[in-house]
Design an enzyme around this catalytic site. Sequence first.
Site, PDB file in Angstrom:
ATOM      1  N   HIS A   1      29.211  27.391  46.288  1.00 15.82           N
ATOM      2  CA  HIS A   1      28.801  26.973  44.950  1.00 15.82           C
ATOM      3  C   HIS A   1      29.237  25.530  44.752  1.00 15.82           C
ATOM      4  O   HIS A   1      30.441  25.226  44.784  1.00 15.82           O
ATOM      5  CB  HIS A   1      29.418  27.866  43.873  1.00 15.82           C
ATOM      6  CG  HIS A   1      29.039  27.472  42.483  1.00 15.82           C
ATOM      7  ND1 HIS A   1      27.901  27.949  41.854  1.00 15.82           N
ATOM      8  CD2 HIS A   1      29.633  26.638  41.594  1.00 15.82           C
ATOM      9  CE1 HIS A   1      27.812  27.422  40.646  1.00 15.82           C
ATOM     10  NE2 HIS A   1      28.858  26.627  40.459  1.00 15.82           N
ATOM     11  N   CYS A   2      28.279  24.649  44.561  1.00 17.87           N
ATOM     12  CA  CYS A   2      28.568  23.214  44.404  1.00 17.87           C
ATOM     13  C   CYS A   2      28.810  22.922  42.926  1.00 17.87           C
ATOM     14  O   CYS A   2      27.902  23.012  42.102  1.00 17.87           O
ATOM     15  CB  CYS A   2      27.399  22.386  44.938  1.00 17.87           C
ATOM     16  SG  CYS A   2      27.691  20.605  44.870  1.00 17.87           S
ATOM     17  N   LYS A   3      30.047  22.573  42.594  1.00 19.99           N
ATOM     18  CA  LYS A   3      30.377  22.275  41.202  1.00 19.99           C
ATOM     19  C   LYS A   3      29.825  20.931  40.750  1.00 19.99           C
ATOM     20  O   LYS A   3      29.701  20.697  39.554  1.00 19.99           O
ATOM     21  CB  LYS A   3      31.897  22.297  41.021  1.00 19.99           C
ATOM     22  CG  LYS A   3      32.522  23.657  41.308  1.00 19.99           C
ATOM     23  CD  LYS A   3      34.012  23.641  41.111  1.00 19.99           C
ATOM     24  CE  LYS A   3      34.630  25.007  41.406  1.00 19.99           C
ATOM     25  NZ  LYS A   3      36.110  24.996  41.223  1.00 19.99           N
TER      26      LYS A   3
ATOM     27  N   ASN B   1      26.511  22.136  39.726  1.00 19.44           N
ATOM     28  CA  ASN B   1      26.567  23.407  39.015  1.00 19.44           C
ATOM     29  C   ASN B   1      25.458  24.345  39.483  1.00 19.44           C
ATOM     30  O   ASN B   1      24.696  24.913  38.683  1.00 19.44           O
ATOM     31  CB  ASN B   1      26.456  23.190  37.498  1.00 19.44           C
ATOM     32  CG  ASN B   1      26.780  24.456  36.726  1.00 19.44           C
ATOM     33  OD1 ASN B   1      27.544  25.291  37.179  1.00 19.44           O
ATOM     34  ND2 ASN B   1      26.190  24.589  35.541  1.00 19.44           N
ATOM     35  N   ASN B   2      25.368  24.505  40.791  1.00 18.93           N
ATOM     36  CA  ASN B   2      24.358  25.394  41.347  1.00 18.93           C
ATOM     37  C   ASN B   2      24.852  25.910  42.694  1.00 18.93           C
ATOM     38  O   ASN B   2      25.653  25.250  43.363  1.00 18.93           O
ATOM     39  CB  ASN B   2      23.023  24.669  41.520  1.00 18.93           C
ATOM     40  CG  ASN B   2      21.865  25.635  41.692  1.00 18.93           C
ATOM     41  OD1 ASN B   2      22.037  26.860  41.655  1.00 18.93           O
ATOM     42  ND2 ASN B   2      20.674  25.100  41.878  1.00 18.93           N
TER      43      ASN B   2
END
Length: 354
Positions: free
Chosen positions: A147-149, A152-153
């Site tokens: 999950h890439c902060k 946000n996806n």
Amino acid sequence: MYTSHKACLQPDTTTLVKEPQQLPVTPLSWFLPSLFAAFNIMLLIFLSGLFFGFPCRWLAQNGEWVFPVITGPLFILTFYSLISLNFSDPGILHRGSIDEDPMTVHVVSVNQRAFRLQWCPKCCFHRPPRTYHCLWCNVCVEDFDHHCKWVNNCIGHRNFRLFMLLVLSLCLYSGSLLVTCLMFLLRTSHLPFSVDKVMAILVAVPAAGFLIPLVLLLLIQAISVSTAERSCESKCRYHQEYNPFDQGFARNWYLTMCAPLGPKYMSEVICLQRPVGTGWIHKKTQPSLPCPPEHHSPGPPGPQPQPSHTTFTHTPGSGEAAIVLREVRPRASVGNPRRPPGEARPGAHRAWTK
């Protein structure tokens, strides 16, 4: 080649490889992560505005057009990939149904290695291999990487190549900003200190700070693609003996970056879950009605027939959810299989045919 077996098996009938367990956690708030992702977009626009408005403008006015010609398309590519990744579909699988049986054992064989499909209590279906439930997004994502902060996806099967494009474009764009600002400071070293020099330093410092971790991230992801590993798997040493998903360097890059993705699982023409008892079924897509190729979609209430045998074929590039599944009959005990009603023994069948 993938094969799957669905049955209520005893513990000693097969060797199962369990997936990493995740503790059930309440979905986190979406406001702060979304605000952080919006801040990253505004930071890119702000730094790019300072760059094109001061040092790059001065170079263009003095005949150095090569710098805006190179940095301009890189900014467009970076901005496009960043916006697209924020709103992209990582490969979200449809939610299941309460009619699904969590006690049923699904075993999938991938290159002679057994995987027990883990039951997702939130999405109510048995997850295919490499499908995990993201605690931030509260969805199951196929080929989940992380999950890439920053955007946000989730990064999964459907947007992994877009993530690689973003990392590559950020590396090239940050490097071009740093080189252009340094060239500007060298060309104007004989001139007095001005606002243009302040803006060039203000852009060069964050560009240099982001460049090193971005290059390291690009190298790590390139190694991950070459070895067919996922970030969540490499952290816990998921494939200790061998990686059954590794098909060679060239084949791994083709499947990750070039293979067709197929239709989206959340589109109207595809329904992944269709509860017919607890069986896995496959029907060909009809022109008028959407039909499920792999999983289940809500069906009519009441008792449903149990399919005896079902076979699936793996579509290249369609992800780990499109696996080859073959249902076998449940066994009451080891060495004493039950035959479905109407199926005679081989000897009786030969006597009847004579």
